[in-house]
Motif scaffolding. Structure first.
Motif, PDB file in Angstrom:
ATOM      1  N   TYR A  53       0.845  -1.190   0.000  1.00  0.00           N
ATOM      2  CA  TYR A  53       0.000   0.000   0.000  1.00  0.00           C
ATOM      3  C   TYR A  53       0.885   1.247   0.000  1.00  0.00           C
ATOM      4  O   TYR A  53       1.891   1.305   0.700  1.00  0.00           O
ATOM      5  N   TYR A  54       0.495   2.255  -0.778  1.00  0.00           N
ATOM      6  CA  TYR A  54       1.207   3.535  -0.804  1.00  0.00           C
ATOM      7  C   TYR A  54       0.209   4.656  -0.503  1.00  0.00           C
ATOM      8  O   TYR A  54      -0.851   4.724  -1.126  1.00  0.00           O
ATOM      9  N   PHE A  55       0.566   5.506   0.438  1.00  0.00           N
ATOM     10  CA  PHE A  55      -0.277   6.640   0.785  1.00  0.00           C
ATOM     11  C   PHE A  55       0.577   7.897   0.890  1.00  0.00           C
ATOM     12  O   PHE A  55       1.720   7.840   1.362  1.00  0.00           O
ATOM     13  N   CYS A  56       0.023   9.019   0.465  1.00  0.00           N
ATOM     14  CA  CYS A  56       0.694  10.313   0.584  1.00  0.00           C
ATOM     15  C   CYS A  56      -0.255  11.285   1.284  1.00  0.00           C
ATOM     16  O   CYS A  56      -1.454  11.343   0.962  1.00  0.00           O
ATOM     17  N   PHE A  57       0.279  12.042   2.243  1.00  0.00           N
ATOM     18  CA  PHE A  57      -0.529  12.965   3.035  1.00  0.00           C
ATOM     19  C   PHE A  57      -0.543  14.350   2.396  1.00  0.00           C
ATOM     20  O   PHE A  57       0.502  14.873   1.993  1.00  0.00           O
ATOM     21  N   VAL A  58      -1.749  14.921   2.328  1.00  0.00           N
ATOM     22  CA  VAL A  58      -1.939  16.226   1.689  1.00  0.00           C
ATOM     23  C   VAL A  58      -2.724  17.119   2.639  1.00  0.00           C
ATOM     24  O   VAL A  58      -3.672  16.664   3.298  1.00  0.00           O
ATOM     25  N   ASP A  59      -2.324  18.386   2.727  1.00  0.00           N
ATOM     26  CA  ASP A  59      -3.057  19.357   3.532  1.00  0.00           C
ATOM     27  C   ASP A  59      -4.399  19.621   2.849  1.00  0.00           C
ATOM     28  O   ASP A  59      -4.447  20.031   1.684  1.00  0.00           O
ATOM     29  N   ALA A  60      -5.495  19.387   3.564  1.00  0.00           N
ATOM     30  CA  ALA A  60      -6.831  19.490   2.968  1.00  0.00           C
ATOM     31  C   ALA A  60      -7.161  20.913   2.543  1.00  0.00           C
ATOM     32  O   ALA A  60      -7.942  21.108   1.612  1.00  0.00           O
TER      33      ALA A  60
ATOM     34  N   PRO B  26       1.153  16.857  14.977  1.00  0.00           N
ATOM     35  CA  PRO B  26       0.930  17.883  16.007  1.00  0.00           C
ATOM     36  C   PRO B  26       0.105  19.066  15.515  1.00  0.00           C
ATOM     37  O   PRO B  26      -0.506  19.757  16.325  1.00  0.00           O
ATOM     38  N   TYR B  27       0.074  19.288  14.187  1.00  0.00           N
ATOM     39  CA  TYR B  27      -0.622  20.462  13.672  1.00  0.00           C
ATOM     40  C   TYR B  27      -1.739  20.115  12.692  1.00  0.00           C
ATOM     41  O   TYR B  27      -2.186  20.965  11.929  1.00  0.00           O
ATOM     42  N   HIS B  28      -2.185  18.852  12.709  1.00  0.00           N
ATOM     43  CA  HIS B  28      -3.317  18.443  11.891  1.00  0.00           C
ATOM     44  C   HIS B  28      -4.255  17.579  12.734  1.00  0.00           C
ATOM     45  O   HIS B  28      -3.844  16.977  13.725  1.00  0.00           O
TER      46      HIS B  28
ATOM     47  N   ASP C  67       0.066   5.726  -5.656  1.00  0.00           N
ATOM     48  CA  ASP C  67      -0.099   6.526  -4.437  1.00  0.00           C
ATOM     49  C   ASP C  67      -1.538   7.011  -4.279  1.00  0.00           C
ATOM     50  O   ASP C  67      -2.150   7.526  -5.216  1.00  0.00           O
ATOM     51  N   ARG C  68      -2.084   6.852  -3.074  1.00  0.00           N
ATOM     52  CA  ARG C  68      -3.402   7.377  -2.770  1.00  0.00           C
ATOM     53  C   ARG C  68      -3.285   8.505  -1.767  1.00  0.00           C
ATOM     54  O   ARG C  68      -2.491   8.434  -0.831  1.00  0.00           O
ATOM     55  N   GLU C  69      -4.052   9.554  -1.967  1.00  0.00           N
ATOM     56  CA  GLU C  69      -3.975  10.729  -1.102  1.00  0.00           C
ATOM     57  C   GLU C  69      -4.774  10.528   0.176  1.00  0.00           C
ATOM     58  O   GLU C  69      -5.860   9.950   0.160  1.00  0.00           O
ATOM     59  N   VAL C  70      -4.212  11.009   1.275  1.00  0.00           N
ATOM     60  CA  VAL C  70      -4.936  11.095   2.534  1.00  0.00           C
ATOM     61  C   VAL C  70      -4.929  12.574   2.929  1.00  0.00           C
ATOM     62  O   VAL C  70      -3.868  13.147   3.168  1.00  0.00           O
ATOM     63  N   ARG C  71      -6.087  13.178   2.946  1.00  0.00           N
ATOM     64  CA  ARG C  71      -6.169  14.615   3.235  1.00  0.00           C
ATOM     65  C   ARG C  71      -6.387  14.826   4.727  1.00  0.00           C
ATOM     66  O   ARG C  71      -7.327  14.264   5.310  1.00  0.00           O
ATOM     67  N   LEU C  72      -5.513  15.617   5.325  1.00  0.00           N
ATOM     68  CA  LEU C  72      -5.599  15.932   6.749  1.00  0.00           C
ATOM     69  C   LEU C  72      -5.924  17.412   6.918  1.00  0.00           C
ATOM     70  O   LEU C  72      -5.329  18.261   6.260  1.00  0.00           O
ATOM     71  N   ARG C  73      -6.853  17.687   7.824  1.00  0.00           N
ATOM     72  CA  ARG C  73      -7.221  19.074   8.092  1.00  0.00           C
ATOM     73  C   ARG C  73      -6.272  19.690   9.113  1.00  0.00           C
ATOM     74  O   ARG C  73      -5.858  19.035  10.067  1.00  0.00           O
ATOM     75  N   THR C  74      -5.953  20.942   8.912  1.00  0.00           N
ATOM     76  CA  THR C  74      -5.090  21.658   9.843  1.00  0.00           C
ATOM     77  C   THR C  74      -5.770  21.788  11.200  1.00  0.00           C
ATOM     78  O   THR C  74      -6.962  22.110  11.279  1.00  0.00           O
ATOM     79  N   ASP C  75      -5.045  21.526  12.269  1.00  0.00           N
ATOM     80  CA  ASP C  75      -5.536  21.752  13.629  1.00  0.00           C
ATOM     81  C   ASP C  75      -5.146  23.181  14.016  1.00  0.00           C
ATOM     82  O   ASP C  75      -4.069  23.432  14.559  1.00  0.00           O
ATOM     83  N   ASP C  76      -6.029  24.141  13.700  1.00  0.00           N
ATOM     84  CA  ASP C  76      -5.691  25.549  13.910  1.00  0.00           C
ATOM     85  C   ASP C  76      -5.453  25.867  15.375  1.00  0.00           C
ATOM     86  O   ASP C  76      -4.639  26.743  15.694  1.00  0.00           O
TER      87      ASP C  76
END
Length: 303
Positions: A136-143, A192-194, A208-217
């Motif tokens: 499995y391949y995953f890449c993290f992206v800022d949502a 720490p920031y998502h 590669d599949r994208e995993v979108r993470l939301r910023t933890d403001d």
């Protein structure tokens, strides 16, 4: 001349093995070394330096790896690449290559062919009863920014059944890979920031599949405030100004079905850059984008 042609073919095969060795730590790289460019070439140069004690120039790479050279590189470069691929040197690699059966005399080819076919049938029969390994391949992206998360490593906790949790980190490209005989993968992504997220995915053989993470403001602003990091605080404010459309529709769903509260762009940005308890509990319910900007958002403050 004939031996020279064989050695050039051996060199091309060596480049394929170099690509395989590189993709152990950089799985998102293209398996075809001739398609590498930019950042991938730079990562390869650094990996070669660390693992084999030498390097090659970008000019050399374009001359010998991206094209089909008519002659071999210098012996010191051949030794370097052979060491990187796991051999004692070019001569050791070339000896194994020449004995691999590729250039056997014609009289031996029929015998060799039958041996290969018989072995292939036997191996296929055994292999059919062995569960296949899936990678499995995953890449993290800022949502919000739609960009790869590369400034910090994402902590990954693999949670597949009948296995103890395994702990990984994303690489310099914001990606990670995992190999398992399971047909699915379940993991937690922590930063720490998502916002932390739990991902469940079945194997499909995709790249590669994208995993979108939301910023933890809240965590981000708390860090900026506690460390008096005015520069990054201003940068985050400027990012939000670019991300949110001037006429965006922003609604807060009030608790106990009391209705909604409407925010304009500046009011909502001010809410996001002030580390209050309500920001810590903010949960996004719905978003809509147009031309790369947020045009609609619904959120609530969890009770």
């Amino acid at each position: 001349m004939k031996n020279r042609s064989k050695e050039i073919s051996a060199f091309r095969k060596l480049l394929e093995q170099v690509a395989i060795a590189f993709r152990v730590d950089y799985p998102s790289a293209d398996p075809d070394i001739s398609k590498w460019k930019g950042k991938v070439i730079q990562d390869f140069q650094e990996d070669l330096r660390q693992k084999a004690g030498g390097s090659i120039s970008e000019k050399w790479f374009y001359s010998h790896a991206k094209n089909r050279p008519a002659k071999l590189p210098r012996i010191d470069v051949l030794d370097l690449l052979s060491n990187y691929a796991g051999y004692q040197g070019w001569n050791a690699y070339l000896g194994q290559y020449m004995q691999s059966g590729v250039y056997r005399p014609k009289s031996d080819r029929k015998k060799l062919l039958w041996m290969v076919l018989t072995a292939a049938i036997l191996i296929a029969g055994v292999y059919a009863f062995i569960p296949r390994k899936n990678t499995y391949y995953f890449c993290f992206v800022d949502a919000d920014k739609k960009e790869a998360i590369t400034e910090i490593a994402i902590d990954v906790i693999i949670l597949n059944e009948e296995e103890s949790p395994r702990y990984l980190k994303s690489d310099s490209l914001g990606c990670f890979s995992w190999t398992s005989r399971e047909k699915y993968i379940r993991f937690i992504a922590q930063s720490p920031y998502h916002k932390n997220d739990t991902i469940y995915s079945s194997f499909s053989g995709d790249s590669d599949r994208e995993v979108r993470l939301r910023t933890d403001d809240y965590a981000l602003m708390l860090d900026y405030y506690s460390n008096r990091n005015v520069k990054d605080w201003k940068r985050r404010r400027a990012e939000l100004q670019r991300l949110i459309a001037d006429d965006a529709l922003i609604f807060e769903l009030l608790p106990f079905q009391l209705g909604v509260e409407i925010y304009n762009k500046e009011e909502f940005i001010q809410k996001l850059i002030t580390p209050t308890q309500s920001l810590q509990k903010l949960e996004v319910i719905e978003t809509a984008y147009k031309d790369g900007q947020l045009v609609k958002l619904k959120f609530r403050i969890k009770q």
